[in-house]
Design an enzyme around this catalytic site. Sequence first.
Site, PDB file in Angstrom:
ATOM      1  N   ASP A  56      -0.448 -33.066 -41.638  1.00  0.00           N
ATOM      2  CA  ASP A  56      -1.201 -34.278 -41.978  1.00  0.00           C
ATOM      3  C   ASP A  56      -1.496 -35.258 -41.007  1.00  0.00           C
ATOM      4  OD1 ASP A  56      -1.377 -36.939 -43.535  1.00  0.00           O
ATOM      5  OD2 ASP A  56      -0.619 -36.019 -45.279  1.00  0.00           O
ATOM      6  N   ASP A  91      -5.394 -33.291 -37.646  1.00  0.00           N
ATOM      7  CA  ASP A  91      -6.654 -33.842 -38.266  1.00  0.00           C
ATOM      8  C   ASP A  91      -7.402 -32.661 -38.614  1.00  0.00           C
ATOM      9  OD1 ASP A  91      -9.286 -34.800 -38.989  1.00  0.00           O
ATOM     10  OD2 ASP A  91      -9.202 -36.174 -37.370  1.00  0.00           O
ATOM     11  N   ASN A 107      -4.980 -28.189 -48.642  1.00  0.00           N
ATOM     12  CA  ASN A 107      -5.074 -29.089 -49.720  1.00  0.00           C
ATOM     13  C   ASN A 107      -5.303 -30.600 -49.175  1.00  0.00           C
ATOM     14  OD1 ASN A 107      -2.529 -29.195 -48.174  1.00  0.00           O
ATOM     15  ND2 ASN A 107      -1.374 -29.795 -49.829  1.00  0.00           N
ATOM     16  N   TYR A 116     -18.670 -35.126 -52.787  1.00  0.00           N
ATOM     17  CA  TYR A 116     -17.394 -34.618 -52.829  1.00  0.00           C
ATOM     18  C   TYR A 116     -17.360 -33.357 -53.888  1.00  0.00           C
ATOM     19  CZ  TYR A 116     -12.396 -34.451 -54.579  1.00  0.00           C
ATOM     20  OH  TYR A 116     -11.205 -33.994 -54.960  1.00  0.00           O
TER      21      TYR A 116
END
Length: 224
Positions: free
Chosen positions: A7, A33, A60, A125
């Site tokens: 994360d 990252d 994810n 997006y």
Amino acid sequence: MAVGIADLDGASARAVANEIVAAGGRALGAPADVRNLVAVEAVVGSVGDALGPIDVLVNNAGWERLAPFLESDPALWDRLIAVNFKGALNATRAVVQGMVARGRGRIVSISSDAGRVGSTGEAVYSGCKAALIGFSKALARELARHGITVNVVCPGPADTQLLRDVMAGERGQKILASMQRTIPLGRLAQPEDVAGAVAYLVSDEAAYVTGQVLSVSGGLTMAG
């Protein structure tokens, strides 16, 4: 399964890993990252050293900022593409060579129903999430001969901090209220709803399922 968690917020990754360990599992949390291939390769190496070969990848990582396309700018486009599409490319590249060498693997990418049917205020997006679907289908064809399956889960609106951040403000609240009214099951998704779909696709029961897109949206979108 042992679980490696990467994360951007390393503290959050470690906190989730600690929950898994406290429950009797094996886990490692580390900062990474996904926009940076070298960083992703490093964390993949750390997870492999600590927990063993990586046989399952769940892409994810995601990020969004609500803005009509005409009110957006190239800097926003670049960040959306870097996290939501290129991030999955980086993570997949970092693990798939090992999967090929071992002749087994499961890859599940979290797209979005925005990538299937579009979403107001989320043009770029939506484009990234649609690209992830196309990438996954092509990859499923390339990797099938190596015993690797590649599938996609498309959540609808889910009750997460990201959604609350994205839908902040009057415009976002109106869009969210409109979506909620049209969800046949009458509620937002919970993270556990999505996790169940992923768990199926990485299980032995889904060994003959590849190149597929599974919508988890409470019936909000029923297009094929």
